[in-house]
Design a protein around this motif. Structure first.
Motif, PDB file in Angstrom:
ATOM      1  N   ALA A 195       0.852  -1.186   0.000  1.00  0.00           N
ATOM      2  CA  ALA A 195       0.000   0.000   0.000  1.00  0.00           C
ATOM      3  C   ALA A 195       0.886   1.233   0.000  1.00  0.00           C
ATOM      4  O   ALA A 195       2.094   1.163   0.278  1.00  0.00           O
ATOM      5  N   ALA A 196       0.279   2.382  -0.319  1.00  0.00           N
ATOM      6  CA  ALA A 196       0.996   3.643  -0.200  1.00  0.00           C
ATOM      7  C   ALA A 196       1.344   3.873   1.273  1.00  0.00           C
ATOM      8  O   ALA A 196       0.669   3.380   2.177  1.00  0.00           O
ATOM      9  N   ILE A 197       2.406   4.633   1.512  1.00  0.00           N
ATOM     10  CA  ILE A 197       2.847   4.897   2.877  1.00  0.00           C
ATOM     11  C   ILE A 197       1.703   5.503   3.694  1.00  0.00           C
ATOM     12  O   ILE A 197       1.052   6.455   3.261  1.00  0.00           O
ATOM     13  N   GLY A 198       1.452   4.921   4.857  1.00  0.00           N
ATOM     14  CA  GLY A 198       0.404   5.415   5.746  1.00  0.00           C
ATOM     15  C   GLY A 198      -0.981   4.905   5.430  1.00  0.00           C
ATOM     16  O   GLY A 198      -1.936   5.253   6.118  1.00  0.00           O
ATOM     17  N   ASP A 199      -1.108   4.058   4.396  1.00  0.00           N
ATOM     18  CA  ASP A 199      -2.425   3.554   3.993  1.00  0.00           C
ATOM     19  C   ASP A 199      -2.448   2.039   4.157  1.00  0.00           C
ATOM     20  O   ASP A 199      -1.417   1.394   4.350  1.00  0.00           O
ATOM     21  N   THR A 200      -3.631   1.461   4.073  1.00  0.00           N
ATOM     22  CA  THR A 200      -3.758   0.000   4.148  1.00  0.00           C
ATOM     23  C   THR A 200      -4.623  -0.554   3.019  1.00  0.00           C
ATOM     24  O   THR A 200      -5.172  -1.648   3.142  1.00  0.00           O
ATOM     25  N   SER A 201      -4.726   0.187   1.919  1.00  0.00           N
ATOM     26  CA  SER A 201      -5.468  -0.295   0.756  1.00  0.00           C
ATOM     27  C   SER A 201      -4.475  -0.746  -0.310  1.00  0.00           C
ATOM     28  O   SER A 201      -3.568   0.013  -0.674  1.00  0.00           O
ATOM     29  N   PRO A 202      -4.613  -1.967  -0.815  1.00  0.00           N
ATOM     30  CA  PRO A 202      -3.679  -2.453  -1.830  1.00  0.00           C
ATOM     31  C   PRO A 202      -3.652  -1.552  -3.061  1.00  0.00           C
ATOM     32  O   PRO A 202      -4.685  -1.017  -3.469  1.00  0.00           O
ATOM     33  N   ILE A 203      -2.475  -1.383  -3.625  1.00  0.00           N
ATOM     34  CA  ILE A 203      -2.316  -0.561  -4.827  1.00  0.00           C
ATOM     35  C   ILE A 203      -1.648  -1.386  -5.926  1.00  0.00           C
ATOM     36  O   ILE A 203      -1.075  -2.443  -5.667  1.00  0.00           O
ATOM     37  N   LYS A 204      -1.732  -0.856  -7.129  1.00  0.00           N
ATOM     38  CA  LYS A 204      -1.020  -1.471  -8.244  1.00  0.00           C
ATOM     39  C   LYS A 204       0.453  -1.090  -8.167  1.00  0.00           C
ATOM     40  O   LYS A 204       0.796   0.048  -7.849  1.00  0.00           O
ATOM     41  N   ALA A 205       1.312  -2.032  -8.449  1.00  0.00           N
ATOM     42  CA  ALA A 205       2.750  -1.789  -8.432  1.00  0.00           C
ATOM     43  C   ALA A 205       3.393  -2.623  -9.538  1.00  0.00           C
ATOM     44  O   ALA A 205       2.774  -3.556 -10.061  1.00  0.00           O
ATOM     45  N   GLU A 206       4.631  -2.294  -9.864  1.00  0.00           N
ATOM     46  CA  GLU A 206       5.245  -2.928 -11.032  1.00  0.00           C
ATOM     47  C   GLU A 206       6.527  -3.681 -10.708  1.00  0.00           C
ATOM     48  O   GLU A 206       6.739  -4.785 -11.203  1.00  0.00           O
ATOM     49  N   ASN A 207       7.402  -3.089  -9.905  1.00  0.00           N
ATOM     50  CA  ASN A 207       8.677  -3.731  -9.568  1.00  0.00           C
ATOM     51  C   ASN A 207       8.893  -3.621  -8.058  1.00  0.00           C
ATOM     52  O   ASN A 207       9.548  -2.698  -7.578  1.00  0.00           O
ATOM     53  N   VAL A 208       8.327  -4.577  -7.338  1.00  0.00           N
ATOM     54  CA  VAL A 208       8.285  -4.484  -5.878  1.00  0.00           C
ATOM     55  C   VAL A 208       9.383  -5.357  -5.270  1.00  0.00           C
ATOM     56  O   VAL A 208       9.517  -6.536  -5.604  1.00  0.00           O
ATOM     57  N   THR A 209      10.142  -4.747  -4.360  1.00  0.00           N
ATOM     58  CA  THR A 209      11.182  -5.474  -3.634  1.00  0.00           C
ATOM     59  C   THR A 209      10.828  -5.523  -2.156  1.00  0.00           C
ATOM     60  O   THR A 209      10.666  -4.480  -1.518  1.00  0.00           O
ATOM     61  N   PHE A 210      10.665  -6.744  -1.641  1.00  0.00           N
ATOM     62  CA  PHE A 210      10.493  -6.956  -0.206  1.00  0.00           C
ATOM     63  C   PHE A 210      11.861  -7.312   0.376  1.00  0.00           C
ATOM     64  O   PHE A 210      12.474  -8.303  -0.038  1.00  0.00           O
ATOM     65  N   ASP A 211      12.332  -6.512   1.326  1.00  0.00           N
ATOM     66  CA  ASP A 211      13.553  -6.841   2.051  1.00  0.00           C
ATOM     67  C   ASP A 211      13.169  -7.528   3.356  1.00  0.00           C
ATOM     68  O   ASP A 211      12.492  -6.935   4.207  1.00  0.00           O
ATOM     69  N   PHE A 212      13.609  -8.770   3.522  1.00  0.00           N
ATOM     70  CA  PHE A 212      13.313  -9.545   4.715  1.00  0.00           C
ATOM     71  C   PHE A 212      14.581  -9.762   5.547  1.00  0.00           C
ATOM     72  O   PHE A 212      15.673  -9.929   4.996  1.00  0.00           O
ATOM     73  N   ARG A 213      14.403  -9.766   6.851  1.00  0.00           N
ATOM     74  CA  ARG A 213      15.420 -10.280   7.773  1.00  0.00           C
ATOM     75  C   ARG A 213      14.845 -11.555   8.362  1.00  0.00           C
ATOM     76  O   ARG A 213      13.832 -11.520   9.062  1.00  0.00           O
ATOM     77  N   VAL A 214      15.454 -12.661   8.060  1.00  0.00           N
ATOM     78  CA  VAL A 214      14.918 -13.949   8.487  1.00  0.00           C
ATOM     79  C   VAL A 214      15.623 -14.378   9.773  1.00  0.00           C
ATOM     80  O   VAL A 214      16.826 -14.651   9.787  1.00  0.00           O
TER      81      VAL A 214
END
Length: 202
Positions: A154-173
Motif C-alpha cells: 500500500a501507499a505509505i500510511g495507507d492499508t489499501s492495496p495498490i497497483k505496483a510494477e517492480n516491488v522489492t520486499f527486504d526480509f530479515r529472516v
C-alpha cells in the motif's frame, strides 16, 4: 434480500395446466483474463544456508535465535498490477511458533521456526507499506510474512492495496531453535525449513 409476506385470499383459479414455479437455475462463471504477468523471485535462489550449529549454542529451556539472514523477494510485473502473496508453510506441522517450521528430529520433535521480518518494501525508488490480510478484503499494516496471511503493498500510511510494477520486499529472516531439553541431539540433525510464496492477481 427477499421479503416474504403472508396473505389470506378467498379467490382461486382451478386449472388443468401444470403449475409453473420460478426457479433460480442460472450458473454464472465470471472472471478477468489479464495481459499483465508478475513473477516473484527470491535472491540467492531462495536459500538461506545456516551452516553447522553446535548443540552447545542452544538454550536448554527457551527458544534460541541462532541466526539473522537478509533475503529479498522481488515481484516484477509487465505493467502495474495489484497482487497478493500467500505464504505457505511447507513444514507446517513442525513449527513451534506462529511462523514457518524447520523440520523434525529423528524422534519427530519439532525443531523450531523461522520468522521473515519485513525490513522495507519499495516499488522501484518509491517506498511502500507492507500490508496483510486473512481474507484479502480487510487489510492492516504488516511486520512479517506469516502463514495464513496474504501479503500485499500500500501507499505509505495507507492499508489499501495498490497497483505496483517492480516491488522489492527486504526480509530479515530470524531462525529460532526449540529448547534443547526437548530435542534428541545425539547425532546430526538437518534443519529443513521451507515456504512457498504463491502470487495471485486481484
Amino acid at each position: 434480500m427477499k421479503k416474504y409476506f403472508a396473505a389470506l385470499a378467498t379467490t382461486a383459479v382451478i386449472s388443468t395446466a401444470p403449475q409453473a414455479f420460478a426457479v433460480d437455475n442460472t450458473l454464472e462463471v465470471k472472471g478477468i483474463i489479464t495481459p499483465v504477468a508478475c513473477t516473484p523471485v527470491f535472491s540467492n535462489n531462495g536459500t538461506i544456508e545456516l551452516g553447522k550449529i553446535s548443540s552447545k549454542e542452544l538454550n536448554p529451556d527457551t527458544h534460541k535465535k541462532i541466526r539473522e539472514n537478509n533475503i529479498q523477494l522481488v515481484v516484477t510485473c509487465s505493467a502495474p498490477q495489484s497482487f497478493s502473496l500467500n505464504p505457505i508453510d511447507n513444514r507446517r506441522e513442525t513449527s513451534t511458533g506462529d511462523w514457518f517450521g524447520l523440520g523434525l528430529t529423528t524422534n519427530l520433535e519439532k525443531l523450531g521456526y523461522f520468522y521473515p521480518a519485513i525490513v522495507s518494501v519499495n516499488d522501484g525508488a518509491t517506498p511502500l507499506d507492507p500490508i496483510d490480510s486473512t481474507d484479502e478484503e480487510n487489510w492492516s499494516k504488516a511486520t512479517s510474512a506469516k502463514p495464513g496471511r496474504y501479503l500485499s503493498v500500500a501507499a505509505i500510511g495507507d492499508t489499501s492495496p495498490i497497483k505496483a510494477e517492480n516491488v522489492t520486499f527486504d526480509f530479515r529472516v530470524d531462525t529460532y531453535i526449540a529448547p534443547a531439553n526437548g530435542l534428541t541431539l545425539d547425532q546430526d540433525v538437518t534443519i529443513d525449513g521451507s515456504a512457498t510464496f504463491d502470487l495471485a492477481y486481484y
